[in-house]
Design a protein around this motif. Structure first.
Motif, PDB file in Angstrom:
ATOM      1  N   GLY A  69       0.815  -1.214   0.000  1.00 44.61           N
ATOM      2  CA  GLY A  69       0.000   0.000   0.000  1.00 44.61           C
ATOM      3  C   GLY A  69       0.843   1.256   0.000  1.00 44.61           C
ATOM      4  O   GLY A  69       0.527   2.233  -0.681  1.00 44.61           O
ATOM      5  N   GLY A  70       1.929   1.240   0.765  1.00 47.08           N
ATOM      6  CA  GLY A  70       2.827   2.393   0.790  1.00 47.08           C
ATOM      7  C   GLY A  70       3.481   2.644  -0.554  1.00 47.08           C
ATOM      8  O   GLY A  70       3.581   3.781  -1.008  1.00 47.08           O
ATOM      9  N   LEU A  71       3.908   1.564  -1.211  1.00 47.80           N
ATOM     10  CA  LEU A  71       4.520   1.706  -2.542  1.00 47.80           C
ATOM     11  C   LEU A  71       3.514   2.225  -3.559  1.00 47.80           C
ATOM     12  O   LEU A  71       3.836   3.115  -4.354  1.00 47.80           O
ATOM     13  CB  LEU A  71       5.079   0.368  -3.018  1.00 47.80           C
ATOM     14  N   LEU A  72       2.307   1.670  -3.518  1.00 53.26           N
ATOM     15  CA  LEU A  72       1.279   2.127  -4.455  1.00 53.26           C
ATOM     16  C   LEU A  72       0.899   3.580  -4.192  1.00 53.26           C
ATOM     17  O   LEU A  72       0.685   4.349  -5.128  1.00 53.26           O
ATOM     18  CB  LEU A  72       0.050   1.231  -4.396  1.00 53.26           C
ATOM     19  N   GLY A  73       0.832   3.955  -2.927  1.00 55.55           N
ATOM     20  CA  GLY A  73       0.530   5.341  -2.587  1.00 55.55           C
ATOM     21  C   GLY A  73       1.630   6.292  -3.034  1.00 55.55           C
ATOM     22  O   GLY A  73       1.363   7.414  -3.454  1.00 55.55           O
ATOM     23  N   LYS A  74       2.857   5.855  -2.960  1.00 58.27           N
ATOM     24  CA  LYS A  74       4.001   6.678  -3.369  1.00 58.27           C
ATOM     25  C   LYS A  74       4.046   6.840  -4.894  1.00 58.27           C
ATOM     26  O   LYS A  74       4.356   7.908  -5.398  1.00 58.27           O
ATOM     27  CB  LYS A  74       5.294   6.021  -2.871  1.00 58.27           C
ATOM     28  N   VAL A  75       3.707   5.774  -5.614  1.00 58.00           N
ATOM     29  CA  VAL A  75       3.767   5.790  -7.081  1.00 58.00           C
ATOM     30  C   VAL A  75       2.643   6.635  -7.670  1.00 58.00           C
ATOM     31  O   VAL A  75       2.838   7.334  -8.657  1.00 58.00           O
ATOM     32  CB  VAL A  75       3.711   4.346  -7.635  1.00 58.00           C
ATOM     33  N   ASP A  76       1.472   6.591  -7.058  1.00 57.02           N
ATOM     34  CA  ASP A  76       0.312   7.332  -7.550  1.00 57.02           C
ATOM     35  C   ASP A  76       0.567   8.829  -7.389  1.00 57.02           C
ATOM     36  O   ASP A  76       0.977   9.292  -6.333  1.00 57.02           O
ATOM     37  CB  ASP A  76      -0.935   6.912  -6.753  1.00 57.02           C
ATOM     38  N   GLU A  77       0.304   9.585  -8.453  1.00 57.06           N
ATOM     39  CA  GLU A  77       0.563  11.025  -8.426  1.00 57.06           C
ATOM     40  C   GLU A  77      -0.231  11.725  -7.326  1.00 57.06           C
ATOM     41  O   GLU A  77       0.255  12.634  -6.675  1.00 57.06           O
ATOM     42  CB  GLU A  77       0.210  11.654  -9.785  1.00 57.06           C
ATOM     43  N   ASP A  78      -1.476  11.326  -7.151  1.00 52.62           N
ATOM     44  CA  ASP A  78      -2.322  11.945  -6.132  1.00 52.62           C
ATOM     45  C   ASP A  78      -2.281  11.169  -4.824  1.00 52.62           C
ATOM     46  O   ASP A  78      -2.982  11.503  -3.873  1.00 52.62           O
ATOM     47  CB  ASP A  78      -3.773  12.015  -6.628  1.00 52.62           C
ATOM     48  N   GLY A  79      -1.482  10.123  -4.781  1.00 49.48           N
ATOM     49  CA  GLY A  79      -1.478   9.229  -3.629  1.00 49.48           C
ATOM     50  C   GLY A  79      -0.628   9.717  -2.482  1.00 49.48           C
ATOM     51  O   GLY A  79       0.153  10.654  -2.586  1.00 49.48           O
ATOM     52  N   ASP A  80      -0.802   9.047  -1.388  1.00 48.48           N
ATOM     53  CA  ASP A  80      -0.085   9.340  -0.155  1.00 48.48           C
ATOM     54  C   ASP A  80       0.490   8.022   0.341  1.00 48.48           C
ATOM     55  O   ASP A  80      -0.250   7.065   0.574  1.00 48.48           O
ATOM     56  CB  ASP A  80      -1.074   9.930   0.849  1.00 48.48           C
ATOM     57  N   ALA A  81       1.794   7.956   0.498  1.00 47.71           N
ATOM     58  CA  ALA A  81       2.440   6.704   0.901  1.00 47.71           C
ATOM     59  C   ALA A  81       1.948   6.243   2.268  1.00 47.71           C
ATOM     60  O   ALA A  81       1.671   5.057   2.468  1.00 47.71           O
ATOM     61  CB  ALA A  81       3.951   6.871   0.917  1.00 47.71           C
ATOM     62  N   LEU A  82       1.797   7.158   3.216  1.00 47.25           N
ATOM     63  CA  LEU A  82       1.340   6.782   4.548  1.00 47.25           C
ATOM     64  C   LEU A  82      -0.103   6.292   4.515  1.00 47.25           C
ATOM     65  O   LEU A  82      -0.438   5.273   5.118  1.00 47.25           O
ATOM     66  CB  LEU A  82       1.473   7.959   5.510  1.00 47.25           C
ATOM     67  N   GLY A  83      -0.944   6.999   3.777  1.00 47.87           N
ATOM     68  CA  GLY A  83      -2.335   6.567   3.645  1.00 47.87           C
ATOM     69  C   GLY A  83      -2.435   5.206   2.971  1.00 47.87           C
ATOM     70  O   GLY A  83      -3.218   4.351   3.388  1.00 47.87           O
ATOM     71  N   GLY A  84      -1.621   4.994   1.965  1.00 45.72           N
ATOM     72  CA  GLY A  84      -1.592   3.695   1.292  1.00 45.72           C
ATOM     73  C   GLY A  84      -1.127   2.592   2.216  1.00 45.72           C
ATOM     74  O   GLY A  84      -1.650   1.480   2.197  1.00 45.72           O
ATOM     75  N   ALA A  85      -0.143   2.920   3.048  1.00 47.25           N
ATOM     76  CA  ALA A  85       0.361   1.933   3.997  1.00 47.25           C
ATOM     77  C   ALA A  85      -0.697   1.560   5.020  1.00 47.25           C
ATOM     78  O   ALA A  85      -0.857   0.388   5.382  1.00 47.25           O
ATOM     79  CB  ALA A  85       1.611   2.459   4.695  1.00 47.25           C
ATOM     80  N   VAL A  86      -1.451   2.545   5.492  1.00 41.28           N
ATOM     81  CA  VAL A  86      -2.516   2.285   6.469  1.00 41.28           C
ATOM     82  C   VAL A  86      -3.593   1.399   5.857  1.00 41.28           C
ATOM     83  O   VAL A  86      -3.999   0.396   6.454  1.00 41.28           O
ATOM     84  CB  VAL A  86      -3.116   3.619   6.982  1.00 41.28           C
ATOM     85  N   VAL A  87      -4.032   1.754   4.667  1.00 39.30           N
ATOM     86  CA  VAL A  87      -5.058   0.956   3.998  1.00 39.30           C
ATOM     87  C   VAL A  87      -4.532  -0.448   3.705  1.00 39.30           C
ATOM     88  O   VAL A  87      -5.225  -1.447   3.914  1.00 39.30           O
ATOM     89  CB  VAL A  87      -5.537   1.656   2.696  1.00 39.30           C
ATOM     90  N   GLY A  88      -3.305  -0.539   3.250  1.00 37.92           N
ATOM     91  CA  GLY A  88      -2.704  -1.841   2.967  1.00 37.92           C
ATOM     92  C   GLY A  88      -2.570  -2.702   4.216  1.00 37.92           C
ATOM     93  O   GLY A  88      -2.826  -3.909   4.185  1.00 37.92           O
ATOM     94  N   ALA A  89      -2.184  -2.088   5.327  1.00 34.57           N
ATOM     95  CA  ALA A  89      -2.057  -2.825   6.585  1.00 34.57           C
ATOM     96  C   ALA A  89      -3.404  -3.363   7.031  1.00 34.57           C
ATOM     97  O   ALA A  89      -3.518  -4.517   7.469  1.00 34.57           O
ATOM     98  CB  ALA A  89      -1.453  -1.932   7.670  1.00 34.57           C
ATOM     99  N   LEU A  90      -4.443  -2.543   6.916  1.00 32.76           N
ATOM    100  CA  LEU A  90      -5.785  -2.999   7.295  1.00 32.76           C
ATOM    101  C   LEU A  90      -6.263  -4.135   6.399  1.00 32.76           C
ATOM    102  O   LEU A  90      -6.840  -5.116   6.879  1.00 32.76           O
ATOM    103  CB  LEU A  90      -6.767  -1.834   7.270  1.00 32.76           C
ATOM    104  N   ALA A  91      -6.007  -4.015   5.100  1.00 32.77           N
ATOM    105  CA  ALA A  91      -6.410  -5.078   4.174  1.00 32.77           C
ATOM    106  C   ALA A  91      -5.627  -6.356   4.454  1.00 32.77           C
ATOM    107  O   ALA A  91      -6.197  -7.459   4.461  1.00 32.77           O
ATOM    108  CB  ALA A  91      -6.190  -4.621   2.728  1.00 32.77           C
TER     109      ALA A  91
END
Length: 121
Positions: A69-91
């Motif tokens: 999730g963190g990697l996907l959040g970092k790669v996405d232009e509008d994404g947030d690495a921390l937000g992606g990591a949180v969502v990924g951890a929950l999933a």
């Protein structure tokens, strides 16, 4: 900073909500239950409840989900690495809890079989 604090709280809430998952299985018997069935079922459910959902597999799934999730959040232009990591951890944790629930169900069924009940599913 709030996201960092919310992740453990969300994981704890997820695990708490799933505390009974897998232990409430209603086994299918080949034939009528005998006099010991209800007490054996209660004992087998207690045995399964004692198996932790927060095991190494669940933690690994959460960590892997956070990394992806963190990697996907970092790669996405509008994404947030921390937000992606949180969502990924929950999933990831949800997937781990689901696997633990399946394992608990198998514990109940195998326990009943071990006690001489004709459990088919």
């Amino acid at each position: 900073m709030k996201s960092i604090l919310l992740t453990p709280l969300a994981l704890t809430a997820l695990l708490g909500a799933c505390a009974e998952m897998g232990t409430d299985v209603d086994p299918i018997l080949d034939g009528a239950p005998n006099a010991r069935f209800e007490s054996d079922l209660a004992a087998c459910r207690d045995l399964a409840r004692n198996q932790s959902q927060l095991d190494h597999e669940t933690m690994a799934s959460a960590a892997l989900g956070a990394g992806i999730g963190g990697l996907l959040g970092k790669v996405d232009e509008d994404g947030d690495a921390l937000g992606g990591a949180v969502v990924g951890a929950l999933a990831g944790a949800a997937a781990g809890v689901s696997n633990a629930s399946d394992a608990r169900e198998e514990i109940v069924l195998n326990c009943l079989r071990g006690r001489g009940h004709a459990v088919v599913g």
